[in-house]
Design a protein around this motif. Structure first.
Motif, PDB file in Angstrom:
ATOM      1  N   TYR A   6       0.832  -1.209   0.000  1.00 58.01           N
ATOM      2  CA  TYR A   6       0.000   0.000   0.000  1.00 58.01           C
ATOM      3  C   TYR A   6       0.863   1.254   0.000  1.00 58.01           C
ATOM      4  CZ  TYR A   6      -3.558   3.344   1.555  1.00 58.01           C
ATOM      5  OH  TYR A   6      -4.409   4.420   1.652  1.00 58.01           O
ATOM      6  N   TRP A   7       1.996   1.174   0.727  1.00 60.05           N
ATOM      7  CA  TRP A   7       2.873   2.345   0.854  1.00 60.05           C
ATOM      8  C   TRP A   7       4.271   1.887   1.208  1.00 60.05           C
ATOM      9  CZ3 TRP A   7       5.924   4.131   4.805  1.00 60.05           C
ATOM     10  CH2 TRP A   7       6.423   5.432   4.675  1.00 60.05           C
ATOM     11  N   SER A   8       5.272   2.687   0.772  1.00 55.57           N
ATOM     12  CA  SER A   8       6.666   2.418   1.128  1.00 55.57           C
ATOM     13  C   SER A   8       7.396   3.740   1.293  1.00 55.57           C
ATOM     14  CB  SER A   8       7.346   1.577   0.041  1.00 55.57           C
ATOM     15  OG  SER A   8       8.721   1.390   0.334  1.00 55.57           O
ATOM     16  N   GLY A   9       8.247   3.825   2.314  1.00 48.82           N
ATOM     17  CA  GLY A   9       9.008   5.049   2.517  1.00 48.82           C
ATOM     18  C   GLY A   9       9.808   4.988   3.801  1.00 48.82           C
ATOM     19  N   THR A  10      10.363   6.127   4.200  1.00 47.91           N
ATOM     20  CA  THR A  10      11.172   6.212   5.411  1.00 47.91           C
ATOM     21  C   THR A  10      10.268   6.420   6.630  1.00 47.91           C
ATOM     22  OG1 THR A  10      11.410   8.618   5.321  1.00 47.91           O
ATOM     23  CG2 THR A  10      13.009   7.299   4.065  1.00 47.91           C
ATOM     24  N   PRO A  11      10.802   6.179   7.843  1.00 44.81           N
ATOM     25  CA  PRO A  11      10.014   6.456   9.045  1.00 44.81           C
ATOM     26  C   PRO A  11       9.501   7.891   9.111  1.00 44.81           C
ATOM     27  CG  PRO A  11      11.901   5.119   9.611  1.00 44.81           C
ATOM     28  CD  PRO A  11      12.081   5.495   8.175  1.00 44.81           C
ATOM     29  N   GLN A  12      10.340   8.848   8.742  1.00 39.78           N
ATOM     30  CA  GLN A  12       9.909  10.243   8.777  1.00 39.78           C
ATOM     31  C   GLN A  12       8.779  10.486   7.778  1.00 39.78           C
ATOM     32  OE1 GLN A  12      13.061  13.113   8.448  1.00 39.78           O
ATOM     33  NE2 GLN A  12      11.665  14.860   8.287  1.00 39.78           N
ATOM     34  N   GLU A  13       8.890   9.899   6.586  1.00 42.96           N
ATOM     35  CA  GLU A  13       7.833  10.063   5.589  1.00 42.96           C
ATOM     36  C   GLU A  13       6.519   9.454   6.065  1.00 42.96           C
ATOM     37  OE1 GLU A  13      10.655  10.093   1.560  1.00 42.96           O
ATOM     38  OE2 GLU A  13       9.786   8.212   2.293  1.00 42.96           O
ATOM     39  N   LEU A  14       6.605   8.332   6.800  1.00 44.22           N
ATOM     40  CA  LEU A  14       5.394   7.723   7.331  1.00 44.22           C
ATOM     41  C   LEU A  14       4.719   8.639   8.340  1.00 44.22           C
ATOM     42  CD1 LEU A  14       3.456   5.342   7.656  1.00 44.22           C
ATOM     43  CD2 LEU A  14       5.040   4.374   9.339  1.00 44.22           C
ATOM     44  N   GLN A  15       5.498   9.220   9.221  1.00 44.80           N
ATOM     45  CA  GLN A  15       4.929  10.111  10.229  1.00 44.80           C
ATOM     46  C   GLN A  15       4.315  11.364   9.617  1.00 44.80           C
ATOM     47  OE1 GLN A  15       7.353   9.992  14.203  1.00 44.80           O
ATOM     48  NE2 GLN A  15       8.802   9.805  12.529  1.00 44.80           N
ATOM     49  N   GLU A  16       4.882  11.806   8.509  1.00 48.04           N
ATOM     50  CA  GLU A  16       4.399  13.046   7.884  1.00 48.04           C
ATOM     51  C   GLU A  16       3.286  12.802   6.878  1.00 48.04           C
ATOM     52  OE1 GLU A  16       7.970  14.637   6.238  1.00 48.04           O
ATOM     53  OE2 GLU A  16       8.738  15.359   8.180  1.00 48.04           O
ATOM     54  N   ASN A  17       3.021  11.529   6.528  1.00 49.52           N
ATOM     55  CA  ASN A  17       1.999  11.229   5.519  1.00 49.52           C
ATOM     56  C   ASN A  17       0.608  11.418   6.116  1.00 49.52           C
ATOM     57  OD1 ASN A  17       0.212   9.775   3.671  1.00 49.52           O
ATOM     58  ND2 ASN A  17       2.084   8.957   2.763  1.00 49.52           N
TER      59      ASN A  17
END
Length: 271
Positions: free
Chosen positions: A221-232
């Motif tokens: 569904y989604w892939s990225g860095t920890p920071q990107e997850l928190q900001e999504n």
């Protein structure tokens, strides 16, 4: 361009009428710490079993170091598994063996007979997980956190190129969880071991992962860095990240939401 340690291409898996994996594709780079997250039944642990050849896909394939291992002869898979360490969710220690004997087990299974070498490897593994003086104990004498550390020691004693962890912090209190999480990242980065963890423990995932893949209904569904997850702002990701059951959770319980954000936010700095 460097060949990834794992290349997963269009992976499909079924159990009866249940289509668990529906065309999952991703790479895992050497020395990377990747976290697989998602709800129960999303296919996270099933993916782990494909990575070391314990399970065969009905479609697609897994390549390790550029070599396809899906449906490969068992002899090739045995050689592959010597490069991959696996830590099971509950440790899976042998109750009738001491800590040292548990850690020795994969070495002896691999046919290593040099007792001096076995002793050196076991001491190195115990030292790596901070259990130098615990080798004589039985599993029944260990705390939950110590059992997890012994399981990590057993996983690294073969000096693998990759480590797979299935819920490594499940059932542990927050302090021990933090200790195990730090240990996992430390081993990954100091020994350059490609690492994949399956976990529902979001503070730990945010703290230690280089990259995160969120699985939903058998797909990425989604892939990225920890920071990107928190900001999504995606509500599905945010609800999972903060353990909310629905979009109205913040409005219904703003103080608890603020507390969860504070707890998670303080955990993003790597040790």
């Amino acid at each position: 361009m460097e060949t990834p340690f794992f290349h997963i291409e269009n992976l499909h898996q079924r159990f009866g009428d249940q289509h668990v994996l529906k065309g999952v594709s991703f790479d895992v780079h050497r020395g990377e710490l990747l976290a697989l997250i998602g709800g129960s039944g999303a296919g996270k642990s099933v993916i782990l079993k494909h990575l070391d050849g314990l399970m065969e896909p009905i479609e697609g394939f897994v390549a390790v170091n550029g070599k396809i291992i899906s449906h490969a002869p068992e002899k090739e898979k045995v050689a592959l598994r010597k490069k991959i360490g696996f830590m099971f969710q509950h440790g899976a220690l042998f109750d009738s063996m001491t800590v040292e004997e548990n850690i020795e087990f994969p070495l002896r299974e691999a046919g290593i007979k040099d007792e001096k070498l076995i002793d050196e490897r076991v001491k190195q593994a115990l030292n790596a997980v901070g259990l130098n003086e615990q080798g004589h104990k039985m599993p029944s004498e260990l705390s939950g956190g110590m059992i997890k550390r012994v399981a990590v020691a057993r996983a690294i004693v073969m000096m693998p190129e990759c480590l797979l962890y299935d819920e490594p912090t499940a059932g542990l209190d927050p302090i021990v969880t933090d200790s195990i999480s730090y240990l996992i990242r430390q081993i990954c980065k100091t020994q350059n071991i490609t690492t994949i963890i399956v976990s529902h423990d979001m503070p730990s995932v945010i703290r230690i992962a280089d990259r995160i893949i969120y699985l939903k209904n058998g797909k990425i569904y989604w892939s990225g860095t920890p920071q990107e997850l928190q900001e999504n702002p995606d509500p599905i990701l945010q609800n999972f990240l903060y353990g909310r059951s629905g979009e109205n959770w913040r409005a219904l319980n703003p103080q608890a939401h603020q507390l969860s954000e504070t707890i998670l936010g303080t955990s993003i700095t790597n040790h």
